[in-house]
Design a protein around this motif. Structure first.
Motif, PDB file in Angstrom:
ATOM      1  N   TYR A 210       0.749  -1.279   0.067  1.00  0.00           N
ATOM      2  CA  TYR A 210       0.057  -0.055  -0.084  1.00  0.00           C
ATOM      3  C   TYR A 210       0.804   1.019  -0.129  1.00  0.00           C
ATOM      4  CZ  TYR A 210      -3.608  -3.231   1.561  1.00  0.00           C
ATOM      5  OH  TYR A 210      -4.416  -4.463   1.487  1.00  0.00           O
ATOM      6  N   ARG A 211       2.022   1.173   0.798  1.00  0.00           N
ATOM      7  CA  ARG A 211       2.767   2.286   0.939  1.00  0.00           C
ATOM      8  C   ARG A 211       3.460   2.712  -0.428  1.00  0.00           C
ATOM      9  NH1 ARG A 211       6.070   0.900   4.838  1.00  0.00           N
ATOM     10  NH2 ARG A 211       7.552   0.120   3.157  1.00  0.00           N
ATOM     11  N   ASP A 212       4.278   1.618  -1.042  1.00  0.00           N
ATOM     12  CA  ASP A 212       5.185   2.000  -2.193  1.00  0.00           C
ATOM     13  C   ASP A 212       4.448   1.643  -3.470  1.00  0.00           C
ATOM     14  OD1 ASP A 212       7.069   1.901  -0.404  1.00  0.00           O
ATOM     15  OD2 ASP A 212       7.521  -0.258  -0.456  1.00  0.00           O
ATOM     16  N   GLY A 213       3.317   0.999  -3.379  1.00  0.00           N
ATOM     17  CA  GLY A 213       2.633   0.715  -4.762  1.00  0.00           C
ATOM     18  C   GLY A 213       3.314  -0.070  -5.823  1.00  0.00           C
ATOM     19  N   ILE A 214       3.838  -0.954  -5.239  1.00  0.00           N
ATOM     20  CA  ILE A 214       4.578  -1.762  -6.056  1.00  0.00           C
ATOM     21  C   ILE A 214       4.405  -3.314  -5.499  1.00  0.00           C
ATOM     22  CG2 ILE A 214       6.181  -0.235  -6.882  1.00  0.00           C
ATOM     23  CD1 ILE A 214       8.323  -1.459  -5.008  1.00  0.00           C
ATOM     24  N   ASP A 215       4.977  -4.258  -6.422  1.00  0.00           N
ATOM     25  CA  ASP A 215       4.709  -5.669  -6.145  1.00  0.00           C
ATOM     26  C   ASP A 215       5.626  -6.214  -5.156  1.00  0.00           C
ATOM     27  OD1 ASP A 215       2.992  -5.545  -8.197  1.00  0.00           O
ATOM     28  OD2 ASP A 215       4.365  -7.046  -9.362  1.00  0.00           O
ATOM     29  N   HIS A 216       5.201  -7.071  -4.047  1.00  0.00           N
ATOM     30  CA  HIS A 216       6.271  -7.580  -3.085  1.00  0.00           C
ATOM     31  C   HIS A 216       6.224  -8.837  -3.056  1.00  0.00           C
ATOM     32  CE1 HIS A 216       8.518  -6.924   0.379  1.00  0.00           C
ATOM     33  NE2 HIS A 216       7.611  -7.877   1.122  1.00  0.00           N
ATOM     34  N   CYS A 217       7.304  -9.571  -2.691  1.00  0.00           N
ATOM     35  CA  CYS A 217       7.295 -10.862  -2.775  1.00  0.00           C
ATOM     36  C   CYS A 217       7.749 -11.380  -1.371  1.00  0.00           C
ATOM     37  CB  CYS A 217       8.154 -11.511  -3.704  1.00  0.00           C
ATOM     38  SG  CYS A 217       8.558 -13.375  -3.862  1.00  0.00           S
ATOM     39  N   CYS A 218       7.452 -12.335  -0.683  1.00  0.00           N
ATOM     40  CA  CYS A 218       7.971 -12.953   0.420  1.00  0.00           C
ATOM     41  C   CYS A 218       7.858 -14.337   0.631  1.00  0.00           C
ATOM     42  CB  CYS A 218       7.186 -12.172   1.934  1.00  0.00           C
ATOM     43  SG  CYS A 218       5.623 -12.830   1.676  1.00  0.00           S
ATOM     44  N   GLU A 219       8.888 -15.165   1.372  1.00  0.00           N
ATOM     45  CA  GLU A 219       8.562 -16.676   1.400  1.00  0.00           C
ATOM     46  C   GLU A 219       8.601 -17.048   2.815  1.00  0.00           C
ATOM     47  OE1 GLU A 219      11.262 -20.418   0.141  1.00  0.00           O
ATOM     48  OE2 GLU A 219      11.928 -18.403  -0.859  1.00  0.00           O
ATOM     49  N   LEU A 220       7.383 -17.989   3.013  1.00  0.00           N
ATOM     50  CA  LEU A 220       7.253 -18.126   4.574  1.00  0.00           C
ATOM     51  C   LEU A 220       6.967 -19.612   4.405  1.00  0.00           C
ATOM     52  CD1 LEU A 220       3.866 -18.483   4.830  1.00  0.00           C
ATOM     53  CD2 LEU A 220       4.013 -16.074   4.341  1.00  0.00           C
ATOM     54  N   LYS A 221       6.995 -20.438   5.750  1.00  0.00           N
ATOM     55  CA  LYS A 221       6.692 -21.751   5.993  1.00  0.00           C
ATOM     56  C   LYS A 221       5.457 -21.596   6.810  1.00  0.00           C
ATOM     57  CE  LYS A 221       8.743 -26.047   7.659  1.00  0.00           C
ATOM     58  NZ  LYS A 221       9.950 -26.779   7.989  1.00  0.00           N
ATOM     59  N   ASN A 227      -4.480 -26.450   7.122  1.00  0.00           N
ATOM     60  CA  ASN A 227      -4.714 -27.279   5.778  1.00  0.00           C
ATOM     61  C   ASN A 227      -3.410 -27.534   4.999  1.00  0.00           C
ATOM     62  OD1 ASN A 227      -7.098 -28.667   4.459  1.00  0.00           O
ATOM     63  ND2 ASN A 227      -6.868 -27.325   2.756  1.00  0.00           N
ATOM     64  N   CYS A 228      -2.393 -26.659   5.504  1.00  0.00           N
ATOM     65  CA  CYS A 228      -1.246 -26.841   4.664  1.00  0.00           C
ATOM     66  C   CYS A 228       0.127 -26.808   5.582  1.00  0.00           C
ATOM     67  CB  CYS A 228      -0.934 -25.707   3.825  1.00  0.00           C
ATOM     68  SG  CYS A 228      -1.287 -23.975   4.402  1.00  0.00           S
ATOM     69  N   LEU A 229      -0.120 -27.424   6.879  1.00  0.00           N
ATOM     70  CA  LEU A 229       0.812 -27.153   7.729  1.00  0.00           C
ATOM     71  C   LEU A 229       2.228 -28.036   7.247  1.00  0.00           C
ATOM     72  CD1 LEU A 229      -0.894 -28.809  11.037  1.00  0.00           C
ATOM     73  CD2 LEU A 229      -0.473 -26.258  10.316  1.00  0.00           C
ATOM     74  N   GLY A 230       3.489 -27.232   7.740  1.00  0.00           N
ATOM     75  CA  GLY A 230       4.685 -27.918   7.173  1.00  0.00           C
ATOM     76  C   GLY A 230       5.105 -27.551   5.960  1.00  0.00           C
ATOM     77  N   LYS A 231       4.218 -26.690   5.067  1.00  0.00           N
ATOM     78  CA  LYS A 231       4.391 -26.569   3.507  1.00  0.00           C
ATOM     79  C   LYS A 231       5.118 -25.129   3.496  1.00  0.00           C
ATOM     80  CE  LYS A 231       0.995 -29.104   1.312  1.00  0.00           C
ATOM     81  NZ  LYS A 231      -0.384 -28.925   0.129  1.00  0.00           N
ATOM     82  N   GLU A 232       5.972 -24.823   2.313  1.00  0.00           N
ATOM     83  CA  GLU A 232       6.902 -23.746   2.231  1.00  0.00           C
ATOM     84  C   GLU A 232       6.101 -23.159   1.016  1.00  0.00           C
ATOM     85  OE1 GLU A 232      10.667 -24.200   2.218  1.00  0.00           O
ATOM     86  OE2 GLU A 232      10.579 -26.141   3.296  1.00  0.00           O
ATOM     87  N   PHE A 233       5.800 -21.505   1.064  1.00  0.00           N
ATOM     88  CA  PHE A 233       5.377 -20.847  -0.035  1.00  0.00           C
ATOM     89  C   PHE A 233       5.933 -19.403  -0.336  1.00  0.00           C
ATOM     90  CE2 PHE A 233       1.985 -22.888   2.386  1.00  0.00           C
ATOM     91  CZ  PHE A 233       1.266 -23.528   1.373  1.00  0.00           C
ATOM     92  N   VAL A 234       5.781 -19.153  -1.508  1.00  0.00           N
ATOM     93  CA  VAL A 234       6.233 -17.886  -1.688  1.00  0.00           C
ATOM     94  C   VAL A 234       4.940 -17.242  -2.211  1.00  0.00           C
ATOM     95  CG1 VAL A 234       7.391 -16.353  -3.546  1.00  0.00           C
ATOM     96  CG2 VAL A 234       8.508 -18.560  -2.733  1.00  0.00           C
ATOM     97  N   VAL A 235       4.585 -15.994  -1.450  1.00  0.00           N
ATOM     98  CA  VAL A 235       3.505 -14.987  -1.684  1.00  0.00           C
ATOM     99  C   VAL A 235       4.094 -13.902  -2.401  1.00  0.00           C
ATOM    100  CG1 VAL A 235       1.918 -14.105  -0.437  1.00  0.00           C
ATOM    101  CG2 VAL A 235       2.557 -16.031   0.500  1.00  0.00           C
ATOM    102  N   ILE A 236       3.249 -13.660  -3.649  1.00  0.00           N
ATOM    103  CA  ILE A 236       3.426 -12.557  -4.470  1.00  0.00           C
ATOM    104  C   ILE A 236       2.232 -11.571  -4.330  1.00  0.00           C
ATOM    105  CG2 ILE A 236       3.986 -11.491  -6.639  1.00  0.00           C
ATOM    106  CD1 ILE A 236       4.876 -14.349  -7.547  1.00  0.00           C
ATOM    107  N   LYS A 237       2.386 -10.121  -3.929  1.00  0.00           N
ATOM    108  CA  LYS A 237       1.387  -9.245  -3.706  1.00  0.00           C
ATOM    109  C   LYS A 237       1.461  -8.118  -4.659  1.00  0.00           C
ATOM    110  CE  LYS A 237       0.837 -10.768   1.148  1.00  0.00           C
ATOM    111  NZ  LYS A 237       0.890 -10.304   2.668  1.00  0.00           N
ATOM    112  N   ALA A 238       0.421  -7.657  -5.099  1.00  0.00           N
ATOM    113  CA  ALA A 238       0.433  -6.509  -6.159  1.00  0.00           C
ATOM    114  C   ALA A 238      -0.764  -5.401  -5.679  1.00  0.00           C
ATOM    115  CB  ALA A 238       0.380  -6.934  -7.472  1.00  0.00           C
ATOM    116  N   PRO A 239      -0.589  -4.214  -5.948  1.00  0.00           N
ATOM    117  CA  PRO A 239      -1.418  -3.203  -5.495  1.00  0.00           C
ATOM    118  C   PRO A 239      -2.924  -3.279  -6.857  1.00  0.00           C
ATOM    119  CG  PRO A 239       0.426  -2.089  -6.418  1.00  0.00           C
ATOM    120  CD  PRO A 239       0.678  -3.583  -6.432  1.00  0.00           C
TER     121      PRO A 239
END
Length: 626
Positions: A210-221, A227-239
């Motif tokens: 919201y602040r930068d107005g650009i895409d952001h990517c993060c990786e989390l476990k 429903n997805c315990l123990g899985k690893e994800f990459v989350v891509i968010k875009a405004p």
């Protein structure tokens, strides 16, 4: 005034008779002149309208808009009683044949006395509104189907961090709740006992978008979404932006990278193992193109060859360091594997010339990798320095050769001792009157010659370069010369003619029986062919008759071809000949009995020919390695 109203209008009395209509109703709805409408009921007008329009327009749902009015009777009666108004929606074919939708408003009106006199009906064309709503609904449904068809979990959020929508994969694989239970809630309300700091960290990525107005990517476990315990994800968010260009929310996509990260870790472990293996690999791993030109060399290349990997793949061709004597064998092996169907495999030992000029032995294990989709074949394998092993083998072979030569030397000496003892024993019988000196001396002489024939074999093996294979051509020459020296005393007019192929090699199992056979047959000729001491000739002939490939040998040893060769050994004299009654199958003399036995031992064939003297012909076969 009614005609100035654009919407269709009509009013009826309490009995349903039409008291008046405007031009819009008569033209658009009824399609009849005003005078054919007023004074009639709607049902009567509808029938007149149906006669005017094509009948197919009224089949099933394609009916006149006036047909809908037939269903209004009950509603009309209720309005006439209550004096209220009523609104409904209908659709049908208008007078121009076009299907339209209308919003119909009915209201009761009163006379001067305040009594309900009839109903006024006003129709509003909402066709375009309904079509727009339909298009919008279909568009939304299409977008929803498209969103659900995306093979990645997708979600939407507003600027408050609350979910405003998602696709089926997000509900099923990530949250595990239906969409209606997700919409309107924040991330922290959907996790399973997630700590506040983790929720805060996750929400901070929304704030960055919201602040930068650009895409952001993060990786989390995920450790807290049930429903997805123990899985690893990459989350891509875009405004997401509204019509004014302001951020109204965000869209996110969730990529499951569990298997990817697992593969990366396994690859990293594999690479570490490979580096460790190559670092400690005491050989050369290689890969070559379709022409056997190295495209990859790794390992102890410089230690084994004296050249670097780069030199052997560019400046210094690999084949230049192969010993010239081994190159033909290498080319033959390359041709064999190139022509082999499918994947080929082989092993070969050859010599290379080290950069310092020393000779080294290497053992190569290689295989062909067939090319796919028209690509050329490749070759790969490993090489090891086996110089020390080869030197040890050569030392052992030299020792073994010396040992066997010594054994043959001792056997030869022992046989010569036996021959000398027989000679001494024969001398003792010369002065005895009680025995038949000639028979005894002949018996001793025959035994002595048999021993000498075997002693000569061991002498030749002791002198030769091999210890198990004998040059039978040279041996036969020496054996017959020795027999003539022994038997020609008093028979000086008997000559020897030899017709023997050069360099015919037999092993011990063949050479010993043949030597004894020649000894017996030559001695027999001296003894019986020339009783009157006339001039004579003994002829010995050894030659190949025919050759054929050995199937058994080929099956047992794929690397070496071999052949079966049929030989003929002939011992002929031009003496008085042998009696016609003589039976070669059951001879009476010990010497010829020994001959028939030894021919059987060789799996050979013995023939007796009595033309112009006597000829003994022995046919036998041996296997020769090529």
């Amino acid at each position: 005034m009614l005609n100035s109203i654009l919407n269709p209008v009509l009013y009826t009395d309490r009995t349903g008779v039409i008291l008046g209509v405007n031009k819009s109703f008569s033209r658009q709805i009824a399609g009849l002149p005003e005078e054919k409408i007023i004074g009639h009921t709607l049902n009567e007008v509808a029938r007149s309208n149906s006669e005017k329009l094509p009948g197919k327009l009224f089949e099933n749902e394609q009916q006149s808009i006036l047909r809908c009015f037939e269903e209004w009777d009950k509603t009309d009666r209720q309005l006439l009683k209550s004096g209220e108004s009523f609104t409904l929606e209908c659709q049908g074919i208008c007078a121009d044949g076009i299907k339209r939708s209308f919003l119909v408003n009915k209201s009761a009106f009163s006379d001067e006395k305040g009594e309900i006199f009839g109903l006024v009906t006003v129709m509003q064309d909402i066709t375009e509104i309904r079509q727009t709503e339909k298009d919008l609904r279909e568009n939304l449904e299409f977008k929803k189907r498209m969103l659900d068809g995306i093979p990645v979990p997708v979600f939407y959020k507003n600027t408050e961090g609350r979910y405003t929508g998602c696709n089926k994969l997000f509900t099923k694989e990530i949250i595990g709740l239906p969409e209606e239970e997700i919409t309107g809630r924040v991330y922290g309300e959907l996790t399973y006992q997630a700590p506040e700091d983790l929720i805060k960290k996750y929400d901070e990525t929304d704030v960055q978008v919201y602040r930068d107005g650009i895409d952001h990517c993060c990786e989390l476990k995920s450790r807290y979404l049930p429903n997805c315990l123990g899985k690893e994800f990459v989350v891509i968010k875009a405004p997401c932006f509204n019509e004014d260009g302001k951020i109204s929310g965000l869209v996110g996509a969730v990529l499951d990278v569990t298997e990817r990260n697992k593969a990366q870790r396994e690859l990293q472990e594999s690479e570490e193992k490979y580096r460790s293996f190559i670092k400690n690999f005491k050989g050369i791993a290689f890969q070559a193109d379709e022409n056997f030109v190295p495209v990859f060399l790794h390992g102890t290349v410089e230690e084994i060859t004296g050249y670097s990997e780069e030199e052997l793949m560019s400046e210094q061709p690999w084949k230049n360091i192969i010993h010239p004597e081994d190159l033909p064998r290498m080319y033959e092996e390359e041709k064999r594997i190139q022509n082999s169907p499918g994947a080929g495999y082989g092993e070969i030992d050859f010599r290379i010339i080290h950069r310092k000029g020393t000779i080294k032995w290497v053992h190569e294990i290689y295989q062909k990798i067939p090319g796919n989709s028209g690509k050329p074949d490749m070759y790969q394998g490993t090489m090891y320095d086996i110089t020390e092993r080869k030197e040890a083998e050569e030392s052992l072979a030299t020792l073994e050769l010396a040992r066997k030569k010594e054994i043959h030397h001792r056997i030869k000496n022992n046989l010569q001792v036996i021959s000398s003892l027989l000679d001494l024993q024969a001398e003792r019988f010369r002065n005895r009157r009680a025995v038949k000196t000639s028979e005894v001396l002949e018996a001793f002489l025959e035994s002595q010659n048999r021993v000498i024939s075997m002693a000569l074999i061991h002498e030749e093996l002791h002198k030769g370069g091999q210890v198990d294979t004998l040059n039978f051509s040279k041996y036969l020459q020496k054996l017959t010369e020795n027999l003539f020296e022994t038997n020609r005393i008093g028979n000086s007019d008997i000559s020897l003619k030899m017709d023997v192929e050069e360099n015919v090699f037999f092993d011990m199992d063949t050479a010993v029986p043949l030597g004894i056979i020649v000894n017996e047959l030559v001695s027999n000729s001296f003894k019986h062919a020339f009783p009157e001491r006339v001039k004579g000739e003994i002829k010995i002939k050894l030659y190949r008759e025919k050759t054929w490939e050995s199937k058994n040998c080929r099956e047992e040893n794929q690397k070496e071809s071999c052949k079966n060769t049929e030989f003929i050994l002939s011992v002929t004299d031009n003496g008085t000949g042998i009696p016609q009654s003589f039976n070669i199958v059951n001879p009476e003399t010990l010497g010829l009995q020994l001959v028939t036995t030894l021919v059987d031992q060789l799996n050979g064939k013995l023939e007796l020919r009595k033309e112009r003297g006597t000829e003994f012909r022995i046919t036998f076969a041996v296997t020769e390695n090529q």
